[in-house]
Scaffold this active site. Structure first.
Site: not given
Length: 520
Positions: A58, A136, A346
């Site tokens: 990303h 997404n 994350y």
């Protein structure tokens, strides 16, 4: 049995042979993961640090500020029937948000016309702290177990030797991971290249839970539906745009907001009872699967409006940091393996990429009160303490004016488990049924585009990979496999053939310039 002394045997960095690189360790085949997943945590920790300083995935992104407005109801019932999360309770209540759109695999200056999933990450600055809804544009994913994620991204990236993009690595991985077939069907169709960010769907992808005051929970899927309509690009259209701009989607979003044409999305949920649903031929926690929206309809719970561009791209878009574990009271995890794996990865990568105190940056800092006992670390520039807190007390419990635990706002959700701790795939994988259904739901021009794009990519792959992929396509739908096989035969006979006949047919049908109806 193969000897572990074989030089091709996979090991970890401690030299330990790895006998299962497909499944994390869970309570039962579909239960929650455990903290002692050493191989998984070491693998993802290294993966999170593979690129400096841009995001590992990303990296290419755009963003904007706005607000979320709650409807206060789910269907004809108040939201409190299903969750105690405060941001949803009151009709008309507005919560500030920041959204980051992105591509996934390629670098920070890669073209926005690449065939690639798009990230859709939303940070809600709620009165009870931040909530990050990280997803997404496509409602499913390539894999169902997080231990496979580094391998998947490595396979999809340019060749590690010559740094050239080659589809052979991707299809080598996919041909040995049939669960990815459904996602591949979407990615190589026009859904693989959204026309822009404003006309793009979003999805949480994973399964979450809503929890009400008595601790009871339901399974939840989140979906963003653009009020501007949905529009995707054929490969030919994408090529024409890329010849003029590599930043068309960022430019489109920025200029629309500057003109006052504020993009809007409606947030919808799908809801399912919190159990195994043995009556289904798939596991509802499997993120390679769609929930049929006729059985589990999209229920609107609010809308989002983006009405302000960033003042500084780096400070806001680049340094924004999201995490699937960032939930507020009334929202909870399911046992979705990918969700639990992402939750570690994350936050771990944000601390590495942005720094230990990334949550003190204005774009990431909650707009609610912050009082913690966490101290110091790289780039700390304030102390997160309460006004009346004893500055000498950075621990809890304490009798010397230290911080106190909060009063619970409801009963904890307490799922129960009775299963062995195993490394095991889920029971109901059913890798082909939904891929075939999606193929048949596509319009003629979308199927033509899909076949042309697949043939163009598979043409350069090893025959073993081609045969495996044709076998997978055929199991999903016989016509699907036959058309790919026929396209590859033509491509082999004519090296200049890249599925162009199918692409031309698709372009003739797609006179609506790539506008797509909802194939989900």
């Amino acid at each position: 049995m193969e000897n572990n002394d074989n030089e091709m045997t996979l090991t970890n960095r401690q030299g330990h042979p790895i006998s299962d690189n497909q499944n994390i360790r869970t309570v039962g085949s579909r239960g929650p993961s455990t903290l002692e997943n050493y191989h998984y945590i070491e693998k993802l920790s290294h993966f999170d640090r593979e690129r400096v300083p841009q995001r590992v995935v990303h990296a290419r992104g755009a963003g904007a500020h706005g607000y979320f407005e709650a409807y206060g109801k789910v269907g004809d019932k108040p939201v409190s029937t299903y969750t105690r999360a405060k941001l949803f309770q009151e009709a008309g209540k507005q919560t500030p948000v920041f959204v980051r759109f992105s591509t996934v695999v390629h670098g920070g200056h890669s073209p926005e016309t690449f065939r690639d999933p798009r990230g859709f990450a939303t940070k809600f600055y709620t009165e009870e702290g931040n909530w990050d809804l990280v997803g997404n544009n496509i409602k499913i994913f390539f894999i169902r177990d997080p231990i496979k994620f580094p391998d998947m991204i490595h396979a999809f990236r340019p060749d590690p030797v010559n740094n050239l993009q080659n589809p052979e690595g991707m299809f080598d991985f996919v041909s040995n991971s049939p669960e990815a077939l459904h996602m591949i069907t979407f990615i190589f169709s026009p859904w693989g290249i959204p026309a822009n960010y404003r006309q793009m769907q979003g999805s949480g992808v994973n399964t979450y839970k809503w929890v009400k005051s008595d601790g009871q929970a339901v399974l939840i899927k989140y979906h963003w539906e653009p009020k501007q309509g949905i529009k995707n690009l054929t490969q030919e259209e994408a090529n024409a745009i890329q010849a003029k701009s590599i930043s068309h989607a960022t430019q489109d979003l920025y200029e629309a907001i500057e003109r006052g044409e504020y993009p809007e999305w409606e947030l919808c949920i799908q809801m399912m009872s919190d159990d195994e649903h043995a009556e289904l031929d798939f596991d509802p926690l499997d993120d390679t699967k769609l929930w049929d929206h006729e059985k589990w309809p999209f229920l609107p719970v609010g809308k989002m409006v983006l009405n302000k561009n960033p003042d500084n791209f780096f400070a806001e878009v680049e340094q924004s940091a999201f995490g699937t574990g960032v939930l507020v009271d009334g929202l909870d995890f399911s046992d979705d393996k990918m969700l639990q794996g992402r939750t570690f990865s994350y936050s771990d990568t944000q601390r590495y990429r942005v720094g230990t105190n990334y949550l003190q940056l204005p774009i990431n800092s909650p707009k609610s009160r912050v009082a913690t006992n966490q101290r110091d670390g790289q780039m700390a520039y304030r102390v997160d303490k309460a006004p009346g807190q004893n500055p000498h007390v950075d621990y809890e419990p304490s009798s010397l004016d230290g911080l106190k635990e909060a009063v619970p706002s409801g009963k904890d959700h307490q799922p129960s488990y009775n299963a062995k701790l195993v490394r095991q795939a889920i029971d109901r994988t059913n890798d082909y049924k939904q891929a075939g259904e999606t193929y048949r739901k596509f319009e003629d021009w979308e199927r033509n585009e899909l076949i042309g794009n697949l043939v163009g990519a598979l043409k350069v792959c090893h025959p073993i990979i081609q045969e495996k992929m044709i076998e997978h396509f055929s199991k999903a739908d016989p016509d699907y496999g036959a058309r790919v096989r026929d396209g590859l035969s033509k491509a082999s006979a004519d090296p200049s053939h890249l599925g162009s006949d199918a692409l031309r047919e698709g372009a003739e049908v797609a006179e609506h310039a790539g506008r797509s109806t909802d194939a989900y």
